[in-house]
Design a protein around this motif. Structure first.
Motif, short mmCIF file in Angstrom:
data_model
loop_
_atom_site.label_atom_id
_atom_site.label_comp_id
_atom_site.label_asym_id
_atom_site.label_seq_id
_atom_site.Cartn_x
_atom_site.Cartn_y
_atom_site.Cartn_z
N LYS A 124 0.81 -1.22 0.00
CA LYS A 124 0.00 0.00 0.00
C LYS A 124 0.84 1.27 0.00
N VAL A 125 2.14 1.10 0.22
CA VAL A 125 3.10 2.20 0.15
C VAL A 125 4.32 1.69 -0.60
N PRO A 126 5.13 2.57 -1.17
CA PRO A 126 6.30 2.08 -1.92
C PRO A 126 7.27 1.29 -1.05
N ALA A 127 7.48 1.75 0.20
CA ALA A 127 8.50 1.11 1.03
C ALA A 127 8.29 1.45 2.50
N ILE A 128 8.93 0.66 3.35
CA ILE A 128 8.97 0.92 4.79
C ILE A 128 10.44 1.02 5.20
N TYR A 129 10.79 2.07 5.90
CA TYR A 129 12.15 2.23 6.42
C TYR A 129 12.06 2.20 7.95
N VAL A 130 12.75 1.23 8.54
CA VAL A 130 12.59 0.94 9.97
C VAL A 130 13.84 1.34 10.74
N PHE A 131 13.62 2.00 11.89
CA PHE A 131 14.71 2.43 12.76
C PHE A 131 14.35 2.04 14.19
N GLY A 132 15.36 1.79 15.02
CA GLY A 132 15.06 1.51 16.40
C GLY A 132 15.93 0.47 17.06
N ASP A 133 15.35 -0.25 18.02
CA ASP A 133 16.09 -1.16 18.88
C ASP A 133 15.67 -2.61 18.64
N SER A 134 15.80 -3.45 19.67
CA SER A 134 15.53 -4.88 19.50
C SER A 134 14.07 -5.19 19.24
N ARG B 79 12.38 12.28 -8.29
CA ARG B 79 11.61 11.04 -8.22
C ARG B 79 11.85 10.32 -6.90
N SER B 80 13.09 10.30 -6.43
CA SER B 80 13.39 9.63 -5.16
C SER B 80 12.68 10.32 -4.01
N ASN B 81 12.64 11.66 -4.02
CA ASN B 81 11.94 12.38 -2.97
C ASN B 81 10.44 12.09 -2.99
N ASP B 82 9.89 11.94 -4.19
CA ASP B 82 8.47 11.62 -4.32
C ASP B 82 8.18 10.24 -3.73
N VAL B 83 9.02 9.27 -4.05
CA VAL B 83 8.83 7.91 -3.54
C VAL B 83 8.97 7.88 -2.02
N LEU B 84 9.99 8.56 -1.50
CA LEU B 84 10.22 8.55 -0.06
C LEU B 84 9.09 9.27 0.69
N SER B 85 8.53 10.30 0.09
CA SER B 85 7.46 11.04 0.76
C SER B 85 6.20 10.19 0.93
N LYS B 86 6.06 9.16 0.12
CA LYS B 86 4.91 8.27 0.20
C LYS B 86 5.20 7.02 1.03
#
Length: 359
Positions: free
Chosen positions: A24-34, A151-158
């Protein structure tokens, strides 16, 4: 011909996370701990903060320990499943030229989380949040080379930027001062929020616009914390610190959304979800919410989950897998509540609304 048990298990878990949905979105970028790590720590030297050995992963397809601090999937896998992905994107440190081809088109995403890390760089000894964002900056530049900057900014914004962090910061502060006064607590919150805000701004400058945040759970009620109490009760100071951090993060995002154009966010409350499970285990489908399934000693929490540890057979009945982390089943329930639940579990909108917001 009947499917072998291991193939049935793999099929079940694949279907339980992803179904047949499309992303439902182009990508998920995950940050954090265990709570979010899916294997980055496997690539670090030493043996600290790792889960790439049995009995971790016992309920993962093929009973494979992947580096997830769980008997199966973690909460990020289930949230990714609700967004139409098979499970969490791959750990950043696992990427090769072959596996990164689709990722460099801004698709699927990457998981940068590292067990043991915190919002503060002084927390833990693994991949700091600052370093995780540097890794993303490097990846973003490669995506921009492939797609061009616009284009990369457009993809990341979504795309969704998912952060699950803060618990280790609370534990680290508590270990230094287990009876802090109000002034000391406020100083801790101020320092944490100052750094957290800088992390969010850095990601925003790199193109992030949709932030899905998991708050700090009631860490005073995990088996490790209870094992410190003579009667096995929750450690109230730890829970108070978690509440204070969560409240400060809520105010921070409200302020940021009014100053950073286009920023959208949802705060998923693992604190509310886990607290509800502990308050009414039967309603949540659990029989044991105090002890760890895998470990040793008091509440199965005084020694870590290892190949030599005992572990429960009825894992679906347990809230906690090891001394700190939830079971596969608990993570699945939490993912459902945070993704599509009420304002009690995610606000000011839930993750589903954040994903579907095209404005």
């Amino acid at each position: 011909m009947a499917l072998a048990p291991v193939l049935l298990l793999a099929l079940f878990f694949s279907m339980s996370v992803s179904g047949n949905a499309q992303p439902k979105v182009p990508a998920i970028y995950v940050f954090g701990d265990s709570t979010a790590d899916v294997g980055n720590n496997n690539y670090l030297p030493g043996n600290n903060a790792k889960a790439n050995f049995p009995h971790y992963g016992i309920d993962f397809p093929h009973s494979r320990p992947t580096g997830r601090f769980s008997n199966g999937y973690n909460g990020i896998d289930f949230l990714a499943g609700h967004m139409g992905f098979r499970r969490s994107p791959p750990p950043y440190l696992s990427l090769t030229n072959k596996t990164s081809r689709g990722i460099l088109k801004g698709l699927r995403g990457v998981n940068f989380a590292s067990g043991g890390s915190g919002i503060l760089d002084s927390t833990g000894t693994t991949i700091t949040m600052t370093q995780q964002i540097k890794y993303f900056a490097t990846l973003k530049s490669r995506i921009a080379e492939r797609l061009n900057l616009e284009r990369s900014n457009d993809v990341l914004s979504k795309s969704i930027f998912l952060i699950s962090d803060g618990g280790n910061d609370v534990f680290a502060f508590f270990q230094q001062n287990n009876a802090p006064n109000s002034t000391q607590k406020q100083q801790f919150y101020n320092t944490l929020i100052y750094n957290y805000k800088n992390h969010i701004k850095a990601l925003y400058e790199l193109g992030a616009r949709k932030f899905a945040i998991i708050d700090v759970a009631p860490v005073g009620c995990c088996p490790y914390s209870r094992s410190l109490h003579p009667l096995g009760a929750c450690i109230d100071v730890l829970n108070d610190l978690a509440v204070g951090v969560n409240g400060a993060v809520k105010v921070m995002f409200s302020n940021l959304s009014s100053t950073l154009k286009g920023l959208k966010y949802s705060l998923g409350s693992s604190y509310a979800v886990v607290s509800k499970m502990i308050a009414d285990p039967e309603a949540a489908g659990f029989k044991e919410v105090k002890s760890a399934c895998c470990g040793g000693g008091k509440l199965n929490a005084q020694s870590g989950c290892s190949p030599n540890s005992s572990y429960c057979e009825t894992r679906k009945e347990y809230l906690f897998w090891d001394s700190i982390h939830p079971t596969h089943g608990a993570s699945k329930k939490a993912g459902q509540a945070i993704y599509g639940g009420s304002l009690l579990f995610a606000s000011p909108i839930n993750f589903k609304q954040l994903v579907e917001d095209d404005s």
